[in-house]
Design an enzyme around this catalytic site. Structure first.
Site, PDB file in Angstrom:
ATOM      1  N   ASN A 102       0.870  -1.180   0.000  1.00  0.00           N
ATOM      2  CA  ASN A 102       0.000   0.000   0.000  1.00  0.00           C
ATOM      3  C   ASN A 102       0.901   1.222   0.000  1.00  0.00           C
ATOM      4  O   ASN A 102       1.720   1.389   0.910  1.00  0.00           O
ATOM      5  CB  ASN A 102      -0.898  -0.006   1.248  1.00  0.00           C
ATOM      6  CG  ASN A 102      -1.713   1.274   1.380  1.00  0.00           C
ATOM      7  OD1 ASN A 102      -2.049   1.910   0.388  1.00  0.00           O
ATOM      8  ND2 ASN A 102      -2.023   1.650   2.612  1.00  0.00           N
ATOM      9  N   TYR A 260     -10.736  11.114   4.896  1.00  0.00           N
ATOM     10  CA  TYR A 260     -11.611  10.402   3.967  1.00  0.00           C
ATOM     11  C   TYR A 260     -11.388   8.896   3.870  1.00  0.00           C
ATOM     12  O   TYR A 260     -12.334   8.122   3.866  1.00  0.00           O
ATOM     13  CB  TYR A 260     -11.439  10.998   2.558  1.00  0.00           C
ATOM     14  CG  TYR A 260     -12.137  10.233   1.451  1.00  0.00           C
ATOM     15  CD1 TYR A 260     -13.503  10.396   1.233  1.00  0.00           C
ATOM     16  CD2 TYR A 260     -11.440   9.354   0.630  1.00  0.00           C
ATOM     17  CE1 TYR A 260     -14.150   9.702   0.214  1.00  0.00           C
ATOM     18  CE2 TYR A 260     -12.080   8.646  -0.383  1.00  0.00           C
ATOM     19  CZ  TYR A 260     -13.431   8.834  -0.581  1.00  0.00           C
ATOM     20  OH  TYR A 260     -14.072   8.139  -1.581  1.00  0.00           O
TER      21      TYR A 260
END
Length: 485
Positions: A102, A260
């Site tokens: 990631n 977010y």
């Protein structure tokens, strides 16, 4: 932004990895993959699409073993449509290594040259994850001497990897028959947490994942975050060892995780995502009160779901009624992480519907978590108008996104950002809103890190300051010329 998980278990691991990936689906929906280790044999399956649609019973039955890792992909490098670029990636030497990642590497051009001309390793895709696994394999091969395997070899390899690789990376790898490795870049930009559970006489089982909610669901106790620059190695018998492998580590996590990306029920770097969003709402309310006449607000409405905590706090602090005016279709994915602008635009009205009874004749203050390209925001303002709103004030719990993000979030070019080159009133005009209010940068940072040991955040998309110190104007120009959003 992707979701990753690694598990060392006493029983079959395939279903456990699948369940964990389902919980991380919000972090990526382009593709998914699982790899398991059955002794020294690696089994792997990967496919395009979301977790629930990608795997069949026959695929799961082939994923044998008690050690496994998995990935859900949101493309920031390479081609989102190319199934070859789905993770995990595998190299067969030394030992056999499969890896998920990631983040986003920022020196891919240099690494590609080095791997080809110096390391003599072949790359089959444009994925920076394939670069990362090959750097790891090369450095581990350089450490191997004799036939005995030693975790110190792995830690020494990660030290060399940190010296060669730039950018953001949280990674999990399986070394076939030897164990599971997890490591994090020296700035800790992308998250990675470790949990453990005890299973009777068998001993410890371990789980490493992008977010803490995966640990809770699996019945694991949260142990800690993987530290910036640290590597941890877990043997098949559950013995865990770790080492700090970076020369000057410093924790500077990505602010956008809290704004977010992450689920609100996660805790990362000691910060509750939900509580951070509540504090963002409190700070935003002060700014709204400063710039907006209170007679211009009848109701406060969130854009579901990630802006809901902030919107609740805005309404409470301003003393204005909180209403849910938008209904969300939960069977459409997150529009921000969909590849391609046309796909994002098409999905907005499939995703949200405005209920006219909540809008008609009212001055509406809409709270969103952030505004990136403005595609969704513009459609939402139009929907509010069509539902009968009198005035629309649009607010963002994050500051204006004015700069590319190069550490794992798909914002590669300035031209696509609605705030780039525009003053706030001009943004309001572009979106069709009567007023536009953003969170201040200092308020966002203070709200997120309040009460934690974190002292700074990675905020490059808001400030243009890149924490790794290696992102140059030439590199940004190259990204804009070569990477599609």
């Amino acid at each position: 932004m992707c979701g990753i998980v690694g598990i060392v278990s006493s029983g079959p691991v395939n279903q456990q990895v699948y369940d964990a990936l389902s919980l991380l689906q919000h972090r990526g929906q382009d593709s998914t993959g699982i790899a398991t280790s059955d002794g020294s044999t690696i089994h792997m399956f990967k496919a395009r699409g979301q977790v629930r649609e990608a795997y069949r019973t026959r695929d799961m039955r082939s994923l044998l073993g008690t050690m496994g890792l998995g990935h859900v992909r949101y493309a920031t490098k390479g081609d989102a449509r190319n199934e070859q670029e789905a993770q995990p990636f595998y190299v067969n030497a030394p030992y056999g290594i499969t890896l998920v990642h990631n983040g986003n590497l920022t020196n891919t051009r240099e690494l590609t040259e080095e791997l080809f001309h110096i390391d003599r390793r072949h790359l089959n895709t444009t994925s920076d994850t394939e670069l990362l696994v090959n750097v790891l394999a090369h450095e581990l091969q350089a450490q191997v001497s004799g036939r005995d395997f030693d975790p110190d070899q792995v830690f020494n390899a990660i030290t060399r990897l940190h010296e060669r690789v730039e950018g953001s990376y949280a990674a999990i790898a399986i070394i076939a028959g030897r164990g599971l490795l997890a490591f994090r870049d020296p700035f800790g930009i992308r998250p990675l947490v470790v949990g453990r559970r005890t299973t009777g006489l068998v001993g410890a089982e371990w789980l490493v994942a992008s977010e803490s909610l995966v640990l809770e669901s699996a019945g694991c106790d949260y142990i800690r975050d993987v530290q910036p620059g640290e590597a941890i190695f877990i043997a098949p018998d559950g013995e865990m060892t770790s080492r700090q492998c970076a020369a000057n580590p410093r924790l500077i996590p990505c602010s956008f995780e809290y704004v977010y990306l992450a689920r609100p029920d996660s805790v990362m770097n000691g910060i509750s995502v939900y509580e951070a969003r509540l504090r963002l709402g409190n700070r935003l309310a002060d700014t709204i009160a400063k710039y907006t006449p209170m007679g211009d607000i009848d109701v406060v409405m969130p854009i579901p779901d990630s802006s809901r905590p902030a919107a609740m706090q805005v309404a409470q602090k301003l003393g204005v009624e909180y209403r849910e005016g938008f209904y969300k279709n939960r069977y459409v994915g997150r529009t921000f992480i969909m590849p391609g602008q046309e796909q994002r635009k098409k999905s907005v009205k499939q995703k949200l519907n405005a209920m006219s009874t909540e809008f008609k004749g009212k001055n509406v203050l809409i709270v969103d978590d952030s505004i990136v390209r403005g595609t969704t925001s513009k459609e939402i303002v139009q929907m509010a108008r069509e539902a009968g709103a009198n005035k629309v004030t649009f607010t963002s719990a994050a500051p204006p996104v004015r700069f590319p993000h190069v550490y794992g979030i798909n914002m590669p070019t300035r031209q696509e950002l609605v705030a780039h080159g525009r003053k706030i009133p001009e943004i309001a005009t572009e979106l069709g809103a009567d007023y536009m209010i953003y969170q201040e940068v200092a308020d966002m940072e203070a709200a997120i890190i309040e009460g934690s040991d974190v002292t700074a955040l990675e905020m490059s998309c808001f400030t243009g300051e890149y924490v790794t110190g290696t992102v140059t104007p030439e590199y940004l120009a190259w990204v804009e010329a070569n990477q599609l959003s």
